[in-house]
Every structure is written in structure tokens, then in C-alpha cells.
Design an enzyme around this catalytic site. Sequence first.
Site, PDB file in Angstrom:
ATOM      1  N   ASN A  69    -139.354  52.207   5.839  1.00 22.16           N
ATOM      2  CA  ASN A  69    -138.231  51.310   6.156  1.00 22.16           C
ATOM      3  C   ASN A  69    -137.758  51.612   7.572  1.00 22.16           C
ATOM      4  O   ASN A  69    -138.162  52.621   8.158  1.00 22.16           O
ATOM      5  CB  ASN A  69    -137.110  51.486   5.117  1.00 22.16           C
ATOM      6  CG  ASN A  69    -136.566  52.902   5.122  1.00 22.16           C
ATOM      7  OD1 ASN A  69    -135.993  53.351   6.108  1.00 22.16           O
ATOM      8  ND2 ASN A  69    -136.788  53.640   4.045  1.00 22.16           N
TER       9      ASN A  69
ATOM     10  N   ASP B  25    -137.643  54.087  -2.863  1.00 24.02           N
ATOM     11  CA  ASP B  25    -137.448  54.230  -4.312  1.00 24.02           C
ATOM     12  C   ASP B  25    -138.770  54.305  -5.067  1.00 24.02           C
ATOM     13  O   ASP B  25    -138.796  54.729  -6.215  1.00 24.02           O
ATOM     14  CB  ASP B  25    -136.597  53.064  -4.834  1.00 24.02           C
ATOM     15  CG  ASP B  25    -135.138  53.224  -4.418  1.00 24.02           C
ATOM     16  OD1 ASP B  25    -134.697  54.381  -4.277  1.00 24.02           O
ATOM     17  OD2 ASP B  25    -134.453  52.202  -4.203  1.00 24.02           O
TER      18      ASP B  25
ATOM     19  N   LYS C 216    -159.694  53.947   3.894  1.00 24.79           N
ATOM     20  CA  LYS C 216    -158.968  52.757   4.361  1.00 24.79           C
ATOM     21  C   LYS C 216    -159.354  51.546   3.510  1.00 24.79           C
ATOM     22  O   LYS C 216    -160.554  51.315   3.270  1.00 24.79           O
ATOM     23  CB  LYS C 216    -159.341  52.524   5.831  1.00 24.79           C
ATOM     24  CG  LYS C 216    -158.530  51.462   6.491  1.00 24.79           C
ATOM     25  CD  LYS C 216    -158.941  51.310   7.949  1.00 24.79           C
ATOM     26  CE  LYS C 216    -158.340  50.056   8.519  1.00 24.79           C
ATOM     27  NZ  LYS C 216    -158.999  49.643   9.744  1.00 24.79           N
TER      28      LYS C 216
ATOM     29  N   PRO D 135    -138.482  60.281  -7.246  1.00 23.22           N
ATOM     30  CA  PRO D 135    -137.300  60.990  -7.757  1.00 23.22           C
ATOM     31  C   PRO D 135    -136.077  60.620  -6.924  1.00 23.22           C
ATOM     32  O   PRO D 135    -136.207  60.358  -5.721  1.00 23.22           O
ATOM     33  CB  PRO D 135    -137.667  62.462  -7.539  1.00 23.22           C
ATOM     34  CG  PRO D 135    -138.706  62.461  -6.465  1.00 23.22           C
ATOM     35  CD  PRO D 135    -139.454  61.172  -6.605  1.00 23.22           C
ATOM     36  N   ASP D 136    -134.909  60.572  -7.536  1.00 23.26           N
ATOM     37  CA  ASP D 136    -133.662  60.382  -6.779  1.00 23.26           C
ATOM     38  C   ASP D 136    -133.169  61.776  -6.391  1.00 23.26           C
ATOM     39  O   ASP D 136    -132.656  62.537  -7.220  1.00 23.26           O
ATOM     40  CB  ASP D 136    -132.623  59.644  -7.623  1.00 23.26           C
ATOM     41  CG  ASP D 136    -131.415  59.263  -6.784  1.00 23.26           C
ATOM     42  OD1 ASP D 136    -130.965  60.099  -5.966  1.00 23.26           O
ATOM     43  OD2 ASP D 136    -130.931  58.131  -6.918  1.00 23.26           O
ATOM     44  N   ILE D 137    -133.366  62.097  -5.110  1.00 20.14           N
ATOM     45  CA  ILE D 137    -133.099  63.465  -4.635  1.00 20.14           C
ATOM     46  C   ILE D 137    -131.617  63.811  -4.779  1.00 20.14           C
ATOM     47  O   ILE D 137    -131.248  64.867  -5.304  1.00 20.14           O
ATOM     48  CB  ILE D 137    -133.559  63.604  -3.160  1.00 20.14           C
ATOM     49  CG1 ILE D 137    -135.061  63.312  -3.072  1.00 20.14           C
ATOM     50  CG2 ILE D 137    -133.234  64.983  -2.616  1.00 20.14           C
ATOM     51  CD1 ILE D 137    -135.575  63.053  -1.669  1.00 20.14           C
TER      52      ILE D 137
ATOM     53  N   PHE E 190    -124.937  58.520   0.907  1.00 20.50           N
ATOM     54  CA  PHE E 190    -124.828  57.373   1.810  1.00 20.50           C
ATOM     55  C   PHE E 190    -125.314  56.150   1.055  1.00 20.50           C
ATOM     56  O   PHE E 190    -126.187  56.258   0.193  1.00 20.50           O
ATOM     57  CB  PHE E 190    -125.685  57.581   3.067  1.00 20.50           C
ATOM     58  CG  PHE E 190    -124.889  58.125   4.211  1.00 20.50           C
ATOM     59  CD1 PHE E 190    -124.489  59.452   4.213  1.00 20.50           C
ATOM     60  CD2 PHE E 190    -124.541  57.325   5.297  1.00 20.50           C
ATOM     61  CE1 PHE E 190    -123.753  59.962   5.269  1.00 20.50           C
ATOM     62  CE2 PHE E 190    -123.803  57.832   6.352  1.00 20.50           C
ATOM     63  CZ  PHE E 190    -123.406  59.150   6.344  1.00 20.50           C
TER      64      PHE E 190
ATOM     65  N   LYS F 175    -122.018  53.295  -7.064  1.00 21.70           N
ATOM     66  CA  LYS F 175    -123.070  54.272  -6.737  1.00 21.70           C
ATOM     67  C   LYS F 175    -122.490  55.682  -6.721  1.00 21.70           C
ATOM     68  O   LYS F 175    -123.099  56.630  -7.207  1.00 21.70           O
ATOM     69  CB  LYS F 175    -123.672  53.919  -5.370  1.00 21.70           C
ATOM     70  CG  LYS F 175    -125.035  54.472  -5.137  1.00 21.70           C
ATOM     71  CD  LYS F 175    -125.694  53.874  -3.891  1.00 21.70           C
ATOM     72  CE  LYS F 175    -126.332  52.530  -4.138  1.00 21.70           C
ATOM     73  NZ  LYS F 175    -127.021  51.972  -2.971  1.00 21.70           N
TER      74      LYS F 175
ATOM     75  N   LYS G 101    -123.834  58.498  -9.332  1.00 22.73           N
ATOM     76  CA  LYS G 101    -124.486  59.733  -8.870  1.00 22.73           C
ATOM     77  C   LYS G 101    -123.544  60.939  -8.930  1.00 22.73           C
ATOM     78  O   LYS G 101    -123.897  62.032  -8.471  1.00 22.73           O
ATOM     79  CB  LYS G 101    -125.035  59.543  -7.446  1.00 22.73           C
ATOM     80  CG  LYS G 101    -126.122  58.442  -7.365  1.00 22.73           C
ATOM     81  CD  LYS G 101    -127.007  58.543  -6.131  1.00 22.73           C
ATOM     82  CE  LYS G 101    -127.918  57.333  -6.002  1.00 22.73           C
ATOM     83  NZ  LYS G 101    -128.999  57.475  -5.038  1.00 22.73           N
TER      84      LYS G 101
HETATM   85  N1  CTP Z   1    -131.259  58.783  -2.360  1.00 20.39           N
HETATM   86  C1  CTP Z   1    -132.044  59.879  -2.673  1.00 20.39           C
HETATM   87  N2  CTP Z   1    -133.246  59.717  -3.281  1.00 20.39           N
HETATM   88  C2  CTP Z   1    -133.687  58.478  -3.605  1.00 20.39           C
HETATM   89  C3  CTP Z   1    -132.897  57.346  -3.275  1.00 20.39           C
HETATM   90  C4  CTP Z   1    -131.690  57.544  -2.656  1.00 20.39           C
HETATM   91  O1  CTP Z   1    -131.638  61.018  -2.380  1.00 20.39           O
HETATM   92  N3  CTP Z   1    -134.856  58.344  -4.202  1.00 20.39           N
HETATM   93  C5  CTP Z   1    -129.945  58.995  -1.735  1.00 20.39           C
HETATM   94  C6  CTP Z   1    -129.846  58.508  -0.325  1.00 20.39           C
HETATM   95  O2  CTP Z   1    -130.144  59.528   0.603  1.00 20.39           O
HETATM   96  C7  CTP Z   1    -128.388  58.085  -0.243  1.00 20.39           C
HETATM   97  C8  CTP Z   1    -128.066  57.612  -1.627  1.00 20.39           C
HETATM   98  O3  CTP Z   1    -129.024  58.241  -2.469  1.00 20.39           O
HETATM   99  O4  CTP Z   1    -127.529  59.175   0.006  1.00 20.39           O
HETATM  100  C9  CTP Z   1    -128.078  56.117  -1.835  1.00 20.39           C
HETATM  101  O5  CTP Z   1    -129.324  55.580  -1.666  1.00 20.39           O
HETATM  102  P1  CTP Z   1    -129.657  54.069  -2.050  1.00 20.39           P
HETATM  103  O6  CTP Z   1    -131.108  53.879  -1.947  1.00 20.39           O
HETATM  104  O7  CTP Z   1    -128.792  53.162  -1.282  1.00 20.39           O
HETATM  105  O8  CTP Z   1    -129.206  54.021  -3.536  1.00 20.39           O
HETATM  106  P2  CTP Z   1    -129.998  53.785  -4.812  1.00 20.39           P
HETATM  107  O9  CTP Z   1    -129.397  54.712  -5.806  1.00 20.39           O
HETATM  108  O10 CTP Z   1    -131.453  53.914  -4.580  1.00 20.39           O
HETATM  109  O11 CTP Z   1    -129.587  52.294  -5.171  1.00 20.39           O
HETATM  110  P3  CTP Z   1    -130.191  50.875  -4.698  1.00 20.39           P
HETATM  111  O12 CTP Z   1    -131.462  51.151  -3.903  1.00 20.39           O
HETATM  112  O13 CTP Z   1    -130.412  50.216  -5.964  1.00 20.39           O
HETATM  113  O14 CTP Z   1    -129.117  50.259  -3.876  1.00 20.39           O
END
Ligand code: CTP
Length: 405
Positions: free
Chosen positions: A210, A279, A289, A305-307, A323, A337, A341
Site C-alpha cells: 500500500n 490484512d 515469476k 495476524p493483527d499485530i 492508528f 476500532k 482492539k
Molecule cells: N494493525 C496491525 N496489524 C494488522 C492490521 C492493523 O497491527 N494486521 C494495526 C495498525 O498498525 C493500526 C491499527 O491496527 O495501528 C489499525 O489498522 P487498520 O488496518 O486501519 O484496522 P483494521 O483493524 O485492519 O480494520 P479495517 O482494515 O477493517 O479498517
Amino acid sequence: MDGLADKRLLLGITGGIAAYKAAELARLLAKRGAQVRVVMTQAACRFIAPATLQALSGKPVLTDLWDERADGGMAHIELTREADAVLIAPASADFISKLATGAADDLLSALCLARACPLLIAPAMNRQMWHNPATQRNAALLVQDGIILLGPASGEQACGEEGMGRMLEAEALADELEGFFQPKPLSGARVLVTAGPTFEAIDPVRGITNPSSGKMGYAVARAAWEAGAEVTLVSGPTCLAPPPHARLIRVTGAREMLEAVNGALDGADIFIGVAAVADYHPLHPNEQKIKKGEGTLTLELAPNPDILAAVAGRPNPPFCVGFAAESENLYQFAELKRQRKKLPLLAANRVQDALGGNESELVLFDDAGAHPLPRAAKIVLARQLIRHLAGLYRPDPAAGRGTPD
Ligand code: CTP
């Protein structure tokens, strides 16, 4: 930048080719709101004319210990009593050796000895002079004495050689000075920050990523360091220069980022997730390739994973800050959010504001509600975020880490 308004700075210039950069430095410091008073050594006057510095600072330049223009004829005392800090840029090898021995045989060295305010110096010299054991010994003594060394940097030198000894650029010195004047509410805290995008490989030359530039995360890391914290920065791929004051761990994908965060989390008091983490990742990245074909191409994606959620969900977690970049319903989505979290603090902005630029607008969300911060440079917003965070964060001596109020 907001840090130098009303600061009274004494800029000392010693004899070296980098003295020409001091003109730009004086201009920048004044532009950032500082009142600048310039003192030059005789050798400095051989490289750049005092009239230049006088025009840029708007005040007479002093060069002589016996100058009668100073109140009571005590220039070396008077000048530092009026200053919030003394910055010597460039600081030559000879001047560094004078500082190390406490010599006071000209105005600049005498006022450094007589000062009652902090002293910062920006060494500038040929690389052999810098690496000479005498200079290294002197520089170490200055650090012991509480003098702050800014640089030197490595690179091409005026003499044509390449190496350590270049003076930091004027802009970097002005930034350092701003950082120096920031309040230190996070003194002793250990802060872990994630920044930048992640890159999820599809094949050896392609991937999902991104447009996050990493600028906000790097600014947050810098602001945390300026506030007195020890900072580790886990960064996805960016074009940014490594931050000088943080331990930098470079990663590529989200799973690697999680691993790096887990590895660095031990002892962290505060975790700030600024990274724009993908995500999903391709479930079966191709080793070779992928060749283009006639039809459509389907990628199977598996969730990452959501860190941040993983860190915040730990038993006895560090103080966690998230953020959020939202394209609609910012207030509603961001607060949801934060609650989902389990974060004491979340900073949100609009997607179009979040990515790439040097400026942004943020809204901070905590248990007390929403706190909008007006549009500003990312470093200014980062400092405001850190100040807000510091107001909520209380070190917990029993757990060795912070808890929200
Ligand atoms: N984050 C993370 N790991 C992920 C996705 C997000 O640590 N896999 C953290 C980002 O660094 C940020 C926060 O979660 O601090 C919000 O990220 P965002 O992608 O906006 O939120 P999501 O929970 O993924 O929700 P969505 O994409 O549905 O808006």
C-alpha cells in the site's frame, strides 16, 4: 516545526570550511522562531564574513573577548546568561580540544567555559582528524562533561576524501535542536513503534502493498525519543533514512513484522502501531515469476495476524496506541476500532490525509472522548500525540511497565 519559538540561541562558529553552512543554519534557526546571537572565532572569520551572519541574525556578531559592545564589558558572561543553549557549528578539532581542556583564550571558548546553559556541538573536520585518537579522546571527554555531540556524519569531504567528519546539514541540526528542547515526559520509558507498509509477496518480483510512506511512524519514533524514551522501530519497506536515535529493525511482510515485534516487546512500556499492515497475504506465493496468460488470474489470500490486537490482548500488555486510516465515518469507525482492539488511545485520520504527504490531520480518541488536532506537519502531530500519550501513561513500578489511568 514548532520547537524553537522564543528560544534564545547562541550560535558559535569556529574555523573550518563547513562554516559556510552556518549561514544557512542561522537563517533556519531564525525562521523557526529562535532569537539567534552569533559569536565567531578569528579563524571562522577567514571562512565567512561576520557581516553575512549579522544580516541573517539581525544582531551584531561578536568576535572579540575585549568587545566593548557587551554590557559591562563582560561578553563571555553576559552572552550565555541570556541564552537557552549554545550551539557550536561547525566545531573544529582545535575547538573540541579547547573545550576538553577548559581553555578560555578567546571569546567563544571563554563563554563556553562560563556558560550556565546546555552546550551542543556539531563537529566538522577531515576524517583523519576525526579518527585521530586525540580527537576521539577529547570528544569522549566532552560527552562525559554533558556536552551534546550532534554528528559528525559520513560522506564526501571538502578535501576530496570520503569518510566520517562531515558536519550535519543545517536542516538536520535545526531538527536536533528542536528535539533537544522538547519536554521529556517519557524519560526512562521503552517504546516500540511499527511503521510503513508491509509487502506480501505474490512471486519473486510482485507483491501486495500500500502507499504508506512510513513518515508518520518515523515521526512518532522521533517524537518518542525527543520525549526521553528509548525507541525501537520495526519498519516495513520505506525510502526513509534510518532514524538516528532509534534501534531500527527492517521487515517486509506482516508475519515478519509480528515476529520482530514479539522479539522486541520484552520490557517495552509502550507499543505504538503506526504501520499500515496488509490484512492478507497470498496463500501460495510462486517461487518463480508468474508468466502472463490469456485468462484471469485468481490469488488466494489468507488473513495476516493483527499485530496490535495481539500485543494489546497479551496478559499485562504495554500501553498500546493504535492508528486508523478511514475513508468514511471517521469518528464512529475509529472509536469502534479503539474499543475492539482494547486500546487506551487511538489516532485516526482520513485515508486521503494519511498516506505519503508531509502533513496530516489527526483525531485522538481515548476514554475521555475525541480530541481533534489541526492540520500540521507530521512531526508536529507526532509530538502532540506523544504529549497526549504521556498524560495518560503512568509507569507501573510493580509490573515494570505503564498502565492507563
Ligand atoms: N494493525 C496491525 N496489524 C494488522 C492490521 C492493523 O497491527 N494486521 C494495526 C495498525 O498498525 C493500526 C491499527 O491496527 O495501528 C489499525 O489498522 P487498520 O488496518 O486501519 O484496522 P483494521 O483493524 O485492519 O480494520 P479495517 O482494515 O477493517 O479498517
